[in-house]
Design an enzyme around this catalytic site. Structure first.
Site, mmCIF file in Angstrom:
data_model
loop_
_atom_site.group_PDB
_atom_site.id
_atom_site.type_symbol
_atom_site.label_atom_id
_atom_site.label_comp_id
_atom_site.label_asym_id
_atom_site.label_seq_id
_atom_site.Cartn_x
_atom_site.Cartn_y
_atom_site.Cartn_z
ATOM 1 N N LYS A 115 46.120 29.680 27.255
ATOM 2 C CA LYS A 115 46.952 30.220 28.241
ATOM 3 C C LYS A 115 48.224 30.182 27.972
ATOM 4 O O LYS A 115 48.932 30.691 28.778
ATOM 5 C CB LYS A 115 47.045 29.161 29.193
ATOM 6 C CG LYS A 115 45.527 29.830 30.251
ATOM 7 C CD LYS A 115 45.912 28.339 31.563
ATOM 8 C CE LYS A 115 45.386 27.371 31.567
ATOM 9 N NZ LYS A 115 45.188 26.118 32.065
ATOM 10 N N LYS A 162 19.897 28.705 35.048
ATOM 11 C CA LYS A 162 20.246 27.477 36.019
ATOM 12 C C LYS A 162 21.200 27.058 36.721
ATOM 13 O O LYS A 162 22.044 26.912 36.976
ATOM 14 C CB LYS A 162 20.630 26.228 34.092
ATOM 15 C CG LYS A 162 20.806 25.447 33.996
ATOM 16 C CD LYS A 162 21.631 24.645 32.700
ATOM 17 C CE LYS A 162 22.230 23.667 33.265
ATOM 18 N NZ LYS A 162 21.125 22.230 32.584
ATOM 19 N N LYS A 183 25.560 23.063 39.731
ATOM 20 C CA LYS A 183 26.908 23.260 41.511
ATOM 21 C C LYS A 183 27.371 24.157 40.774
ATOM 22 O O LYS A 183 28.499 24.794 41.487
ATOM 23 C CB LYS A 183 27.927 22.497 41.180
ATOM 24 C CG LYS A 183 27.942 21.613 42.448
ATOM 25 C CD LYS A 183 28.732 19.761 42.364
ATOM 26 C CE LYS A 183 29.817 20.310 43.412
ATOM 27 N NZ LYS A 183 29.881 18.739 43.164
#
Ligand code: TRP
Length: 331
Positions: free
Chosen positions: A119, A200, A203
């Site tokens: 970044k 898969k 969350k």
């Protein structure tokens, strides 16, 4: 004497059936063969979770989740890391035996540095000392209880190797076995549990089937499973369907055979397959959900269970620290 196993549990809410079949159930199996210990790694979570309400709730939810899934606190030791101050004393002592360069090579830290440099940020931006020294605290978690075996996924093997390094340096320095050197029990890639979209279950993909949602939400979630555009009439291949893969986790052999032949015969639409999946999932999850709700409705009792676990754990922890202090000349 039975060997000792130690399972570390990260406090995250929203447990899903991927966690249940991939982590919770295999970890609970350990209690048959080992003197099994389980702890909630709440001070590890503090590195990232700074909202007190969130952390507090996650700790209770994950504890309730494991208890509802069958963890028997009378047969194993189940405690919160933060209740065992000896862990943090041992971590400090281990620091003296840990090369800074070793921490520089830890995957999680390296990944954070890498991300920063991509970044164009300062390489240490947003990295706290908790993250940097994470492997030391994890080594203390393990070593404090004389753990023989630590079941972990492949991503955690490096941490176990670091714990071995630390224990070995201590033993080599004092020319005696002060600390037990732990072994990783690497879990073979257990069958991947597919999520709603076939990837898969995770969350971070937003494709989970939660463990403890109410019946209505559970049903709605299952109805959201993505399917292809095959018509009702077309014969379908059970082995290419995540509905069927999930079904196999919950249905007995006869039920599996029956649904497989309905797939192959044609004449069954995806909606019907999902209804059948919902039926067996709900059959398994209802009692677990009820137990979970009952535990969450009585937090003082839950906290008592964890406090009793800490009481069993502390004498073991304190014996390890005492041994180390004596060897080090600070007794
Ligand atoms: N680092 C582990 C994870 O990310 C959690 C953990 C912390 C742990 N301390 C441990 C696991 C000690 C095993 C033993 O899942």
């Amino acid at each position: 004497m039975k060997k000792i196993s130690l399972t570390g549990i990260k406090p995250t809410g929203d447990l899903h059936i991927g966690n249940y079949f991939g982590a919770i159930k295999p970890a609970l199996e350990l209690a048959k063969e080992y003197d099994a210990r389980y702890f909630i790694a709440d001070y590890h979570a503090l590195n990232t979770v700074k909202d007190p309400k969130e952390l507090n709730l996650c700790i209770r939810q994950v504890a309730a989740g494991w208890l509802a899934s069958g963890l028997d606190p009378d047969k194993v030791i189940f405690y919160r890391q933060s209740s065992i101050p000896e862990v943090f004393e041992l971590a400090t002592m281990l620091m003296a035996f840990t090369a800074k360069g070793l921490m520089n090579r830890a995957h999680a830290y390296k990944a954070a540095v890498q991300e920063n440099s991509e970044k164009g940020d300062d390489t240490d931006a947003g990295i706290n000392m908790g993250l940097f020294t994470y492997p030391v605290l994890m080594a203390a978690d393990i070593i404090i209880f004389d753990s023989d075996i630590v079941p972990v996924g492949k991503d955690q093997v490096q941490h176990i190797e670091m714990a071995q390094d630390m224990a070995q340096s201590v033993n080599a320095n004092y020319k005696q076995q002060v600390l037990k050197v732990p072994q990783a029990g690497v879990q073979e890639d257990s069958a991947v549990i597919p999520g709603l979209d076939g990837r898969k279950m995770s969350k971070s993909y937003g494709n989970i089937i939660p463990l403890f949602e109410n019946e209505k939400t559970l049903r709605k979630t299952i109805m959201r499973i993505t399917t292809n555009s095959q018509t009702v009439e077309e014969p379908k291949n059970p082995d290419e369907s995540q509905i069927f893969m999930l079904y196999k986790l919950f249905a007995d052999a006869d039920e599996q055979a029956a649904l497989a032949s309905r797939y192959r015969a044609g004449g069954m639409g995806w909606g019907e397959a999902k209804e059948e999946l919902f039926r067996v999932v709900n059959r398994t999850l209802s009692p677990i959900r009820e137990k979970y709700d009952a535990i969450m409705a009585d937090i003082p009792s839950l906290d008592k269970i964890l406090a009793q676990g800490a009481e069993k754990a502390r004498p073991i922890a304190s014996a390890t620290v005492k041994r180390f202090r004596k060897a080090a000349g600070v007794d």
